[in-house]
Write an enzyme that holds these catalytic residues in place. Structure first.
Site, PDB file in Angstrom:
ATOM      1  N   LYS A  90      18.528 -36.022  17.122  1.00 46.76           N
ATOM      2  CA  LYS A  90      18.767 -34.612  16.797  1.00 46.76           C
ATOM      3  C   LYS A  90      20.004 -34.094  17.541  1.00 46.76           C
ATOM      4  CE  LYS A  90      13.927 -33.942  15.658  1.00 46.76           C
ATOM      5  NZ  LYS A  90      12.593 -33.447  15.953  1.00 46.76           N
ATOM      6  N   GLN A 121       9.376 -30.706  20.610  1.00 41.41           N
ATOM      7  CA  GLN A 121       9.056 -32.007  20.021  1.00 41.41           C
ATOM      8  C   GLN A 121       7.560 -32.317  20.191  1.00 41.41           C
ATOM      9  OE1 GLN A 121      11.174 -33.818  18.216  1.00 41.41           O
ATOM     10  NE2 GLN A 121       9.728 -35.457  17.838  1.00 41.41           N
ATOM     11  N   ASP A 132      11.814 -25.722  12.797  1.00 37.99           N
ATOM     12  CA  ASP A 132      10.906 -26.784  12.342  1.00 37.99           C
ATOM     13  C   ASP A 132      10.036 -26.296  11.174  1.00 37.99           C
ATOM     14  OD1 ASP A 132      10.947 -29.353  13.447  1.00 37.99           O
ATOM     15  OD2 ASP A 132       9.971 -28.710  15.306  1.00 37.99           O
TER      16      ASP A 132
HETATM   17  N1  GUN Z   1       7.170 -34.940  15.792  1.00 39.19           N
HETATM   18  C1  GUN Z   1       7.251 -35.686  14.677  1.00 39.19           C
HETATM   19  N2  GUN Z   1       8.014 -35.057  13.752  1.00 39.19           N
HETATM   20  C2  GUN Z   1       8.404 -33.903  14.307  1.00 39.19           C
HETATM   21  C3  GUN Z   1       9.214 -32.821  13.841  1.00 39.19           C
HETATM   22  O1  GUN Z   1       9.707 -32.789  12.706  1.00 39.19           O
HETATM   23  N3  GUN Z   1       9.394 -31.803  14.712  1.00 39.19           N
HETATM   24  C4  GUN Z   1       8.838 -31.779  15.950  1.00 39.19           C
HETATM   25  N4  GUN Z   1       9.057 -30.727  16.738  1.00 39.19           N
HETATM   26  N5  GUN Z   1       8.084 -32.766  16.412  1.00 39.19           N
HETATM   27  C5  GUN Z   1       7.879 -33.818  15.588  1.00 39.19           C
END
Ligand code: GUN
Length: 291
Positions: free
Chosen positions: A52, A96, A119
């Site tokens: 990211k 996350q 998200d």
């Molecule tokens: N864990 C697995 N996929 C994601 C996601 O798209 N966003 C976040 N914040 N955590 C995750």
């Protein structure tokens, strides 16, 4: 059979985002800014967050990484979320997942300002998405709809089966596919669905998000179907340098020959999920979801 090249489309979208960011900055606007909170050292989460940050750099976004050891308290984390909610330089941030078991993910997600929830996990964004209002949409379903659009795959009136009902993928995917912009007739199937093989074999568009590698076999897919594979299970492999490879939920060698279109793993849905977070951050920076 046509391979849906998510990597190629994601690269194109990143170029489009980078051009837009350059334009914003040239005209005196603020550089879009995404932050990520990472708790602990889970291997998968470390990798995702590193990607990211790298993606932000590639398109010209500012990024911030806030790390905690996995002894952080829920209160400390909530205090940081409140601080980021008030940070006027930040367009969006993510926490996350998964979080350590003693921290309530629901509580943390609900504490995020929906206007910064890139998200799309906050119940306000999920609710707005369900009733067709502007909202941040969870990255994987957002990316899949974009892939279908860019490949000009007909969705109107088609039978779409979504396999899986998670908050992040299956559930929002099923809602998006039934919306007026897409117009599919949707079935949500899951581990308790009776006659799963027949249900899947009836799908014109089969979207699989189960997390069971190789679950979908050739006899579960209709001739000419479009198959979207969201699975990314890490399995041991002698063929890669790292000793691991990603395996989808679809048994590609059996299913591909029956499909009109199919996403590979890796290189299908994954790159689109990554680019969707950038798109949400750009939408936030441009105040296109909320003013
Ligand atoms: N864990 C697995 N996929 C994601 C996601 O798209 N966003 C976040 N914040 N955590 C995750």
């Amino acid at each position: 059979m046509n391979l849906i090249d998510g990597k190629k489309i994601a690269t194109e979208i990143k170029q489009e985002i980078a051009a837009e960011v350059a334009g914003i900055i040239k005209s005196g606007g603020k550089q879009p800014h995404l932050a990520a909170i990472l708790v602990g050292h889970d291997g998968g989460s470390e990798t995702y967050v590193a990607f990211k940050i790298k993606d932000c750099e590639e398109v010209g976004f500012k990024s911030s990484l806030i790390r905690y050891e996995d002894d952080v308290t829920e209160e400390e984390l909530l205090a940081k979320v409140h601080e980021l909610n008030e940070d006027n330089d930040l367009d969006g941030f993510i926490v996350q997942l998964p979080l350590p078991k003693y921290i309530s993910e629901e509580k943390i997600i609900e504490a995020i300002n929906p206007k910064k929830d890139v998200d799309g996990f906050h119940p306000i964004n999920v609710g707005r998405m369900v009733i067709g209002m502007p909202s941040f949409v969870s990255a994987t379903p957002f990316g899949i709809v974009e892939l279908l659009k860019r490949y000009k795959i007909e969705t109107s009136g088609k039978n779409c089966v979504v396999l899986g009902r998670s908050n992040i993928v299956g559930r929002p995917m099923s809602v998006l596919m039934s919306q007026k912009a897409v117009n599919a007739t949707v079935t949500v199937a899951h581990s308790r669905t009776a006659n799963l093989k027949e249900v899947c074999a009836n799908a014109d568009i089969l979207i699989v998000a189960m997390g069971f590698p190789g679950f979908i076999k050739g006899d579960m897919v209709k001739e000419g179907a479009v198959v979207i594979d969201v699975g990314t299970t890490r399995v041991k492999s002698d063929l890669t340098k790292s000793g691991w490879k990603l395996k989808g939920d679809v048994l590609f060698e059996e299913v591909a020959e029956k499909c009109s279109y199919i996403t590979p793993v890796p290189g299908g849905v994954g790159p689109m999920t990554r680019v969707s977070l950038l798109l949400n951050t750009l939408l936030s920076a441009k105040k296109e979801i909320y003013n």
